[in-house]
Design a protein around this motif. Structure first.
Motif, PDB file in Angstrom:
ATOM      1  N   PRO A  12      -9.488  -9.172  10.817  1.00 13.86           N
ATOM      2  CA  PRO A  12      -9.050  -7.932  10.157  1.00 13.86           C
ATOM      3  C   PRO A  12      -7.665  -7.481  10.627  1.00 13.86           C
ATOM      4  CG  PRO A  12     -11.333  -7.758  10.835  1.00 13.86           C
ATOM      5  CD  PRO A  12     -10.821  -9.040  11.414  1.00 13.86           C
ATOM      6  N   LEU A  13      -7.377  -7.648  11.910  1.00 14.84           N
ATOM      7  CA  LEU A  13      -6.077  -7.259  12.442  1.00 14.84           C
ATOM      8  C   LEU A  13      -4.958  -8.063  11.808  1.00 14.84           C
ATOM      9  CD1 LEU A  13      -4.835  -5.354  14.561  1.00 14.84           C
ATOM     10  CD2 LEU A  13      -5.023  -7.228  16.218  1.00 14.84           C
ATOM     11  N   GLN A  14      -5.171  -9.366  11.651  1.00 17.23           N
ATOM     12  CA  GLN A  14      -4.162 -10.218  11.017  1.00 17.23           C
ATOM     13  C   GLN A  14      -4.026  -9.906   9.537  1.00 17.23           C
ATOM     14  OE1 GLN A  14      -5.961 -13.924  12.264  1.00 17.23           O
ATOM     15  NE2 GLN A  14      -4.366 -14.273  13.790  1.00 17.23           N
ATOM     16  N   SER A  15      -5.140  -9.626   8.884  1.00 12.79           N
ATOM     17  CA  SER A  15      -5.098  -9.320   7.456  1.00 12.79           C
ATOM     18  C   SER A  15      -4.318  -8.040   7.179  1.00 12.79           C
ATOM     19  CB  SER A  15      -6.524  -9.173   6.917  1.00 12.79           C
ATOM     20  OG  SER A  15      -6.525  -8.750   5.573  1.00 12.79           O
ATOM     21  N   GLY A  16      -4.475  -7.033   8.038  1.00  9.54           N
ATOM     22  CA  GLY A  16      -3.822  -5.763   7.786  1.00  9.54           C
ATOM     23  C   GLY A  16      -2.398  -5.675   8.283  1.00  9.54           C
ATOM     24  N   CYS A  17      -2.056  -6.451   9.331  1.00  9.75           N
ATOM     25  CA  CYS A  17      -0.757  -6.279   9.988  1.00  9.75           C
ATOM     26  C   CYS A  17       0.241  -7.387   9.704  1.00  9.75           C
ATOM     27  CB  CYS A  17      -0.946  -6.177  11.504  1.00  9.75           C
ATOM     28  SG  CYS A  17      -2.064  -4.864  12.036  1.00  9.75           S
ATOM     29  N   CYS A  18      -0.223  -8.585   9.374  1.00  7.99           N
ATOM     30  CA  CYS A  18       0.670  -9.749   9.311  1.00  7.99           C
ATOM     31  C   CYS A  18       1.119 -10.106   7.909  1.00  7.99           C
ATOM     32  CB  CYS A  18      -0.020 -10.962   9.946  1.00  7.99           C
ATOM     33  SG  CYS A  18      -0.599 -10.666  11.629  1.00  7.99           S
ATOM     34  N   LYS A  19       0.612  -9.423   6.908  1.00  9.25           N
ATOM     35  CA  LYS A  19       0.980  -9.708   5.518  1.00  9.25           C
ATOM     36  C   LYS A  19       0.977  -8.404   4.726  1.00  9.25           C
ATOM     37  CE  LYS A  19      -3.658 -10.312   3.711  1.00  9.25           C
ATOM     38  NZ  LYS A  19      -3.515  -9.063   2.940  1.00  9.25           N
ATOM     39  N   PRO A  20       1.653  -8.368   3.587  1.00 11.83           N
ATOM     40  CA  PRO A  20       1.593  -7.171   2.738  1.00 11.83           C
ATOM     41  C   PRO A  20       0.261  -7.114   1.998  1.00 11.83           C
ATOM     42  CG  PRO A  20       2.924  -8.853   1.687  1.00 11.83           C
ATOM     43  CD  PRO A  20       2.568  -9.389   3.041  1.00 11.83           C
ATOM     44  N   PRO A  21      -0.183  -5.937   1.577  1.00  7.63           N
ATOM     45  CA  PRO A  21      -1.425  -5.842   0.800  1.00  7.63           C
ATOM     46  C   PRO A  21      -1.334  -6.674  -0.478  1.00  7.63           C
ATOM     47  CG  PRO A  21      -0.720  -3.677   1.546  1.00  7.63           C
ATOM     48  CD  PRO A  21       0.395  -4.617   1.864  1.00  7.63           C
ATOM     49  N   ALA A  22      -2.458  -7.260  -0.883  1.00  2.76           N
ATOM     50  CA  ALA A  22      -2.480  -8.120  -2.062  1.00  2.76           C
ATOM     51  C   ALA A  22      -2.056  -7.369  -3.320  1.00  2.76           C
ATOM     52  CB  ALA A  22      -3.877  -8.708  -2.246  1.00  2.76           C
ATOM     53  N   ALA A  23      -2.364  -6.067  -3.387  1.00  2.00           N
ATOM     54  CA  ALA A  23      -2.044  -5.273  -4.577  1.00  2.00           C
ATOM     55  C   ALA A  23      -0.547  -5.079  -4.767  1.00  2.00           C
ATOM     56  CB  ALA A  23      -2.737  -3.912  -4.491  1.00  2.00           C
ATOM     57  N   CYS A  24       0.251  -5.371  -3.746  1.00  2.00           N
ATOM     58  CA  CYS A  24       1.700  -5.171  -3.847  1.00  2.00           C
ATOM     59  C   CYS A  24       2.372  -6.244  -4.696  1.00  2.00           C
ATOM     60  CB  CYS A  24       2.324  -5.161  -2.452  1.00  2.00           C
ATOM     61  SG  CYS A  24       1.727  -3.830  -1.383  1.00  2.00           S
ATOM     62  N   GLY A  25       1.736  -7.403  -4.869  1.00  2.00           N
ATOM     63  CA  GLY A  25       2.291  -8.455  -5.712  1.00  2.00           C
ATOM     64  C   GLY A  25       3.359  -9.312  -5.055  1.00  2.00           C
TER      65      GLY A  25
END
Length: 269
Positions: free
Chosen positions: A164-177
């Motif tokens: 979860p830490l990597q998902s939230g901090c290491c990439k932009p949210p998927a909804a951003c495109g």
């Protein structure tokens, strides 16, 4: 030595031995790179192991040497330890019951919403003062850079079950495109959304999404996973300690009876 004394001595010797790997596990957890910035669950495990070691040693000496005084101290400390564990267990279940995760289409991992977690966790972990320390720690840690070493293609990355830490901090949210280049490098969309997290994303290694709400939610997701694992250990510990406590009560009673018998035999009473 009475049977209950022998059983108590043996059980406490086993608890004494088992406290050593508990302490080692706490030290190992505290030194894990993925969790080096998460401190709520790190040192309590070490403290718990230390308390188990000390209390079990008192119980072993009291039961083996048939010392009512040691057993009385042991029973008092054991009662406090059981109470502490029960309180910790209730708190752990309460604060980890909400789950802020939601699936991401086309990927194995999930993303996390900050409002999906308990207010206690949000207030104590993601407040402005606390988050600055966590953010500084994340920026110099290996949590995100190691993703670039692990995954060389988009297929590998989206098929991976990252934390979860990597998902939230290491990439932009998927909804951003954003378009994937590497796990920590993404191409800006032609029509960016107004979501604050989308605007905060940066390909700079010291920024990434460390200031995003999704990063804070990912941290809470990590904490939730760790507390959930700790809950199972706490339940087993409480059950075992209550059983040992009941046996120790019988041993204390036997020690008192034997002490009275010895004093009566020698005419001291």
């Amino acid at each position: 030595m009475a049977v209950s004394n022998r059983i108590t001595a043996i059980l406490n010797f086993l608890i004494f031995l088992s406290s050593i790997p508990v302490i080692a596990a706490g030290i190992w957890l505290a030194s894990k790179p993925d969790n080096e910035c998460v401190q709520l669950l790190r040192w309590p495990v070490v403290v718990l192991g230390g308390l188990l070691l000390l209390v079990s040693l008192i119980g072993f000496v009291g039961a083996y040497c048939n010392r009512p005084g040691f057993l009385a101290v042991y029973l008092f400390c054991m009662a406090l330890l059981i109470l502490l564990l029960l309180i910790l267990l209730v708190i752990a279940f309460t604060v980890t019951r909400p789950d802020g995760s939601h699936p991401v289409a086309g990927s194995q991992f999930q993303e996390y919403r900050l409002d999906g977690y308990s207010s206690w966790l949000r207030n104590h972990v993601t407040s402005s003062g606390s988050w600055q320390n966590v953010r500084t720690c994340l920026a110099v840690s290996d949590v995100c850079p190691k993703l670039d070493r692990q995954f060389s293609s988009a297929h590998q990355f989206f098929a991976a079950d990252i934390s979860p830490l990597q998902s939230g901090c290491c990439k932009p949210p998927a909804a951003c495109g954003y378009t994937y280049e590497t796990p920590t490098t993404w191409v800006n969309p032609e029509n960016p959304t107004s979501d604050p997290d989308c605007l905060m994303w940066s390909n700079e290694r010291t920024r990434l999404c460390y200031d995003c709400s999704g990063c804070k939610a990912g941290l809470l997701g990590n904490l939730r996973q760790e507390w959930r694992k700790a809950n199972a250990v706490l339940i087993v510990a409480v059950v075992v300690l209550i059983f040992v406590y009941l046996v120790a009560c019988a041993a204390y009673k036997n020690a008192q009876i034997q002490n009275i018998s010895v004093r009566y035999k020698h005419g001291w009473i």
